[in-house]
Design a protein around this motif. Structure first.
Motif, mmCIF file in Angstrom:
data_model
loop_
_atom_site.group_PDB
_atom_site.id
_atom_site.type_symbol
_atom_site.label_atom_id
_atom_site.label_comp_id
_atom_site.label_asym_id
_atom_site.label_seq_id
_atom_site.Cartn_x
_atom_site.Cartn_y
_atom_site.Cartn_z
ATOM 1 N N ALA A 79 -5.377 -27.472 30.411
ATOM 2 C CA ALA A 79 -4.354 -26.855 29.832
ATOM 3 C C ALA A 79 -2.768 -27.016 30.288
ATOM 4 O O ALA A 79 -1.678 -27.138 29.563
ATOM 5 N N LEU A 80 -2.908 -26.864 31.589
ATOM 6 C CA LEU A 80 -1.488 -27.054 32.294
ATOM 7 C C LEU A 80 -1.201 -28.543 32.240
ATOM 8 O O LEU A 80 0.123 -28.643 32.191
ATOM 9 N N GLN A 81 -2.026 -29.358 32.408
ATOM 10 C CA GLN A 81 -1.604 -30.890 32.479
ATOM 11 C C GLN A 81 -1.014 -30.975 31.061
ATOM 12 O O GLN A 81 0.209 -31.952 30.797
ATOM 13 N N GLY A 82 -1.403 -30.683 29.942
ATOM 14 C CA GLY A 82 -0.958 -30.815 28.603
ATOM 15 C C GLY A 82 0.579 -30.249 28.356
ATOM 16 O O GLY A 82 1.429 -30.704 27.891
ATOM 17 N N LEU A 83 0.411 -29.115 29.130
ATOM 18 C CA LEU A 83 1.924 -28.208 29.145
ATOM 19 C C LEU A 83 2.993 -29.088 29.903
ATOM 20 O O LEU A 83 4.099 -29.049 29.419
ATOM 21 N N LYS A 85 3.177 -32.299 30.300
ATOM 22 C CA LYS A 85 3.430 -33.423 29.579
ATOM 23 C C LYS A 85 4.503 -33.137 28.580
ATOM 24 O O LYS A 85 5.607 -33.759 28.091
ATOM 25 N N LYS A 86 4.341 -31.900 27.932
ATOM 26 C CA LYS A 86 5.062 -31.544 26.755
ATOM 27 C C LYS A 86 6.492 -31.050 27.389
ATOM 28 O O LYS A 86 7.840 -31.459 26.926
ATOM 29 N N LEU A 87 6.462 -30.433 28.223
ATOM 30 C CA LEU A 87 7.911 -29.956 29.262
ATOM 31 C C LEU A 87 8.563 -31.209 29.520
ATOM 32 O O LEU A 87 9.821 -31.322 29.567
ATOM 33 N N ALA A 88 7.952 -32.228 30.087
ATOM 34 C CA ALA A 88 8.700 -33.461 30.532
ATOM 35 C C ALA A 88 9.305 -33.947 29.450
ATOM 36 O O ALA A 88 10.371 -34.457 29.384
ATOM 37 N N GLY A 89 8.757 -34.107 28.045
ATOM 38 C CA GLY A 89 9.352 -34.616 26.992
ATOM 39 C C GLY A 89 10.658 -33.930 26.687
ATOM 40 O O GLY A 89 11.585 -34.360 26.354
ATOM 41 N N ASP A 90 10.621 -32.475 26.642
ATOM 42 C CA ASP A 90 11.538 -31.526 26.272
ATOM 43 C C ASP A 90 12.648 -31.757 27.116
ATOM 44 O O ASP A 90 14.064 -31.752 26.848
ATOM 45 N N ASN A 101 14.600 -23.013 37.426
ATOM 46 C CA ASN A 101 14.495 -21.855 36.638
ATOM 47 C C ASN A 101 14.168 -21.980 35.224
ATOM 48 O O ASN A 101 13.452 -21.413 34.409
ATOM 49 N N ALA A 102 15.031 -23.005 34.675
ATOM 50 C CA ALA A 102 14.819 -23.326 33.157
ATOM 51 C C ALA A 102 13.463 -23.941 32.951
ATOM 52 O O ALA A 102 12.847 -23.567 31.965
ATOM 53 N N ILE A 103 13.103 -24.648 33.716
ATOM 54 C CA ILE A 103 11.687 -25.221 33.588
ATOM 55 C C ILE A 103 10.493 -24.115 33.627
ATOM 56 O O ILE A 103 9.517 -24.311 32.527
ATOM 57 N N ILE A 104 10.486 -23.235 34.671
ATOM 58 C CA ILE A 104 9.645 -22.232 34.733
ATOM 59 C C ILE A 104 9.716 -21.299 33.460
ATOM 60 O O ILE A 104 8.848 -20.803 32.768
ATOM 61 N N ASP A 105 10.825 -20.757 33.140
ATOM 62 C CA ASP A 105 10.806 -19.999 31.861
ATOM 63 C C ASP A 105 10.271 -20.742 30.671
ATOM 64 O O ASP A 105 9.612 -20.038 29.857
ATOM 65 N N ALA A 106 10.630 -21.907 30.584
ATOM 66 C CA ALA A 106 10.084 -22.696 29.534
ATOM 67 C C ALA A 106 8.610 -22.794 29.315
ATOM 68 O O ALA A 106 7.894 -22.688 28.426
ATOM 69 N N LEU A 107 8.127 -22.966 30.763
ATOM 70 C CA LEU A 107 6.599 -23.071 31.107
ATOM 71 C C LEU A 107 5.941 -21.597 30.471
ATOM 72 O O LEU A 107 4.948 -21.466 29.924
ATOM 73 N N LEU A 108 6.427 -20.468 30.808
ATOM 74 C CA LEU A 108 6.043 -19.184 30.680
ATOM 75 C C LEU A 108 6.109 -18.705 29.309
ATOM 76 O O LEU A 108 5.290 -18.386 28.625
ATOM 77 N N LEU A 109 7.237 -19.135 28.662
ATOM 78 C CA LEU A 109 7.335 -18.885 27.023
ATOM 79 C C LEU A 109 6.316 -19.607 26.398
ATOM 80 O O LEU A 109 5.732 -19.103 25.287
ATOM 81 N N GLU A 110 6.147 -20.928 26.678
ATOM 82 C CA GLU A 110 5.044 -21.584 26.211
ATOM 83 C C GLU A 110 3.655 -20.970 26.286
ATOM 84 O O GLU A 110 2.785 -20.952 25.443
ATOM 85 N N LEU A 111 3.472 -20.512 27.368
ATOM 86 C CA LEU A 111 2.060 -19.926 27.698
ATOM 87 C C LEU A 111 1.927 -18.563 27.182
ATOM 88 O O LEU A 111 1.063 -18.222 26.806
ATOM 89 N N LYS A 117 -5.414 -19.535 26.008
ATOM 90 C CA LYS A 117 -5.631 -21.156 26.164
ATOM 91 C C LYS A 117 -5.574 -21.566 27.749
ATOM 92 O O LYS A 117 -6.172 -22.533 28.205
ATOM 93 N N TYR A 118 -4.884 -20.937 28.355
ATOM 94 C CA TYR A 118 -4.469 -21.130 29.805
ATOM 95 C C TYR A 118 -5.017 -20.147 30.863
ATOM 96 O O TYR A 118 -5.340 -20.823 31.982
ATOM 97 N N LEU A 119 -5.461 -18.905 30.595
ATOM 98 C CA LEU A 119 -5.931 -18.266 31.216
ATOM 99 C C LEU A 119 -7.618 -18.028 31.154
ATOM 100 O O LEU A 119 -8.050 -17.638 30.127
ATOM 101 N N VAL A 120 -8.451 -18.541 32.166
ATOM 102 C CA VAL A 120 -9.817 -18.670 31.902
ATOM 103 C C VAL A 120 -10.376 -17.743 33.048
ATOM 104 O O VAL A 120 -9.927 -17.670 34.101
ATOM 105 N N PRO A 121 -11.570 -16.943 32.369
ATOM 106 C CA PRO A 121 -12.183 -16.184 33.435
ATOM 107 C C PRO A 121 -13.179 -16.603 34.252
ATOM 108 O O PRO A 121 -13.731 -17.811 33.976
ATOM 109 N N THR A 122 -13.424 -16.361 35.407
ATOM 110 C CA THR A 122 -14.721 -16.905 36.191
ATOM 111 C C THR A 122 -15.790 -16.046 36.098
ATOM 112 O O THR A 122 -15.813 -15.187 35.139
ATOM 113 N N ASP A 123 -16.887 -16.281 36.862
ATOM 114 C CA ASP A 123 -18.067 -15.520 36.683
ATOM 115 C C ASP A 123 -18.187 -14.382 37.758
ATOM 116 O O ASP A 123 -19.130 -13.714 37.897
ATOM 117 N N THR A 124 -17.148 -14.144 38.464
ATOM 118 C CA THR A 124 -16.882 -12.907 39.192
ATOM 119 C C THR A 124 -16.620 -11.868 38.620
ATOM 120 O O THR A 124 -15.252 -11.764 38.170
#
Length: 519
Positions: A79-83, A85-90, A101-111, A117-124
């Motif tokens: 999911a991060l790789q897809g994100l 690519k999207k940010l690079a285009g933006d 700072n602008a790139i991190i804000d854009a990444l988090l707002l998309e998340l 879609k981005y946060l996945v549980p482990t078996d622990t």
């Protein structure tokens, strides 16, 4: 010929009756005025209404405990790789500025748009003991501890409870996750805005709500009452409460019946909502969170309930076909389950829910709703519970009436009686202290009031007048009866004797003029 004696008696009786009517009118006219005053007294002064009913209004606290198992979380690389690519285009298109700072804000707002879609549980998994709580209001309807409140004050559906337990019980864990995430961001001098921080917390909470597992869920209900202890500040004391009957939270019949193991409790008076009309005055007593737990106030203020007032705005219908009262009195979280009083100090509704602005998510004041007391009566009747006034409340009301009439010595006797029977009776110490102070300041008017003295004096005067008038009438209409002479000449008198000096003729003797007939 008309009998003069009958005329005299008739006149005497008429006059006596007129005098009696006058006396009765003089007595009954003030009684009539008192009757009007008694009817108008049914409308309570708001201060008297509050003093009378606050002891029977209680805070309801519900505590939830549970064990919660939560998985560890990692970021989905796919999911991060897809994100990325999207940010690079933006960035190339100029939609996102080309700085860290602008790139991190854009990444988090998309998340934030789709955290799972981005946060996945482990078996622990790790387990934690968590708890949360809610506060509402209730009112005591019997001396032995039956209490009416809202169902949603004492019951929370599992999914809603899970969210509350995570948001409160896992607050430290969520804050740690946010901090760890920001530490992983390798941007120099990045300072997230409050909007970004709140978004990160909500994303973490959404993850735990989706993947956490609850077990061993328990809840305990407490009825909190103000307890006045001599020499100490007013304290709050909680009593374990048993849930006897419960309806469904709104839009259902949102009513619950509780029971605490206590006697000699203060009670409120249950009224009738059927006669309520738009425009009728109402009062709400309860524990709104914004006022009860305001950090600017002293801790002991928690025990003091809040009175607000307003009007019945409308009588509307719920989806189940039963009525709901719309009122404009101020209410907020914490008022739920509290009594709504009419002007006579009788409970005619239960404060239940308000209105939310769909745009901002904030409460809209003046658009609040109360369940009619007739719905609560259905629950009480089905549970064979008959509301009744406690003996203590009766004595307390008598004391209040004397206190408000400035008869402080007599009021003090009543307040002491209440305190002896129930030392924890709310607010009683305050009235005892104020009564003593008024007595010491020579403000006591416990003797005969001027009004009573005037009425007694007036009664004595009226009685004296009545006696004088009756004597006058008896004298005025005293009478004699003279027999009419028989027709024809008088009988001849004996020779040598003046008329009337001879032997009496056979038969009834004649009455001389001016003499009274023999009885």
């Amino acid at each position: 010929m008309v009998d003069q004696r009958s005329i005299g008696l008739t006149r005497q009786r008429v006059c006596v009756r007129l005098l009696l009517a006058f006396l009765l009118t003089a007595v009954l006219l003030p009684a009539g005025r008192w009757t009007v005053q008694a009817e108008s007294a049914a409308v309570m002064d708001p201060r008297v209404l509050a003093d009378t009913n606050k002891p029977g209004v209680v805070m309801i606290a519900t505590l939830y405990k549970a064990s919660i198992s939560v998985p560890e979380v990692y970021m989905s690389q796919e999911a991060l790789q897809g994100l990325q690519k999207k940010l690079a285009g933006d960035i190339l298109s100029g939609a996102v500025a080309n700085n860290p700072n602008a790139i991190i804000d854009a990444l988090l707002l998309e998340l934030f748009k789709d955290p799972l879609k981005y946060l996945v549980p482990t078996d622990t998994f790790t387990s934690r003991e968590v708890q949360t709580g809610s506060v509402g209001t209730g009112f005591i309807v019997t001396p032995d501890g039956y209490i009416v409140t809202n169902a949603h004050v004492v019951y929370t559906p599992e999914e809603t409870l899970k969210v509350a337990l995570i948001e409160t019980g896992l607050k430290e864990l969520i804050d740690k996750d946010v901090t760890d995430f920001l530490n992983d961001v390798k941007a120099n001098n990045y300072k997230p805005s409050e909007e970004i921080l709140n978004g990160l917390r909500k994303a973490a909470a959404q993850f735990y709500v989706n993947y956490a597992q609850l077990s061993h869920v328990q809840n305990q209900i407490y009825t909190e009452m103000g307890v006045a202890i001599p020499g100490i500040q007013v304290m709050q004391k909680g009593f374990p409460s048993e849930l006897k009957r419960r309806g469904e939270p709104t839009p259902g019949k949102d009513v619950a019946i509780l029971k605490i193991d206590k006697t000699n409790l203060p009670t409120v008076t249950i009224g009738d909502d059927t006669g309520l009309r738009t425009g009728d005055k109402i009062y709400v007593v309860g524990y709104p969170g914004a006022a009860t737990f305001n950090p600017m106030l002293a801790t002991e203020s928690v025990v003091e309930s809040t009175l607000t007032s307003g009007l019945v705005s409308a009588r509307k219908t719920m989806p189940g076909g039963w009525d709901i009262l719309q009122v404009d009195a101020a209410m907020s979280g914490g008022n739920s389950g509290g009594p709504v009083f009419n002007e006579s100090g009788e409970v005619i509704g239960i404060a239940t829910f308000g209105s939310i602005n769909t745009g901002s998510g904030t409460e809209v004041q003046g658009m609040n709703f109360a369940i009619p007391i007739s719905i609560a009566k259905q629950f009480l009747n089905e549970s064979n519970i008959t509301p009744s006034e406690s003996q203590l409340t009766k004595i307390y009301k008598e004391g209040l009436s004397l206190y408000n009439s400035r008869k402080y010595s007599k009021a003090l006797e009543k307040f002491r009686e209440v305190n002896e029977l129930n030392p924890g009776y709310p607010y009683i110490q305050n009235f005892i202290s104020e009564s003593r102070l008024a007595i010491n300041n020579n403000q006591d008017e416990s003797g005969l009031s001027l009004t009573v003295i005037l009425w007694i004096a007036g009664g004595v005067v009226l009685l004296a007048l009545l006696i004088i008038l009756i004597l006058f009438v008896r004298r005025k209409y005293s009478f004699t009866v003279a027999r009419k002479p028989a027709d024809g000449p008088p009988p001849p008198s004996a020779e040598g004797q003046p008329p009337g000096s001879g032997p009496e003729a056979p038969g009834e003797p004649e009455a001389s003029p001016g003499s009274r007939p023999k009885e």
